[in-house]
Design an enzyme around this catalytic site. Structure first.
Site, short mmCIF file in Angstrom:
data_model
loop_
_atom_site.label_atom_id
_atom_site.label_comp_id
_atom_site.label_asym_id
_atom_site.label_seq_id
_atom_site.Cartn_x
_atom_site.Cartn_y
_atom_site.Cartn_z
N CYS A 1 -25.57 7.16 23.77
CA CYS A 1 -26.70 7.65 24.57
C CYS A 1 -27.55 6.48 25.08
CB CYS A 1 -27.54 8.60 23.69
SG CYS A 1 -29.12 9.07 24.39
N CYS B 1 -31.25 6.69 24.21
CA CYS B 1 -31.42 6.43 22.76
C CYS B 1 -31.43 4.93 22.50
CB CYS B 1 -30.28 7.06 21.95
SG CYS B 1 -30.20 8.86 22.03
#
Length: 145
Positions: free
Chosen positions: A68, A71
């Site tokens: 991600c 993230c």
């Protein structure tokens, strides 16, 4: 503040009684001798989850995944928040892929997701990465100062 705080160790999840006046003195875990209140996020594992949400300090969990992009870009902000909040709030990272069962149990539908726990239960949730000032303001709204 009370005379002492019950704080789970970031490494072994053992509950430690730490004098409130000493939370900023790098207290050590009585069991494993590692730093009980590190100034960086620690890795949260499903096996330790039940103990980690206990204690007198709130626990902020960042649910993330290695693939991600948001993230990964939020990770330095989260680490900076851990340094600023040391002794007031504990910060942990939960890898949603390595801990899929816990992620499902927590109802994670998007990442990154932030979940704030206090006194063993979820008290707030926020999805998406945010800059440090916004993160600190959100935590202040939740009573973390």
């Amino acid at each position: 503040m009370t005379d002492s705080l019950i704080v789970p160790c970031a490494q072994c999840a053992s509950l430690n009684r730490i004098p409130a006046a000493r939370v900023h003195d790098a207290p050590r875990c009585g069991r494993c001798k590692s730093e009980a209140l590190p100034d960086q996020p620690f890795e949260l594992q499903q096996s330790q989850f039940a103990n980690q949400i206990k204690g007198d300090l709130p626990l902020l969990v960042d649910v993330w995944a290695s693939w991600c992009g948001p993230c990964r870009s939020f990770a330095p902000t989260f680490a900076q928040a851990a340094r600023q909040l040391q002794g007031r709030c504990r910060l942990a990272k939960l890898d949603s892929e390595a801990n899929a069962q816990l992620s499902t149990q927590l109802g994670i539908r998007s990442i990154p997701s932030l979940i704030l726990f206090r006194d063993g239960r979820e008290v707030a949730r926020q999805s998406g990465a945010m800059p440090l000032p916004q993160l600190l303001a959100w935590l202040a709204q939740q009573g973390v100062r």
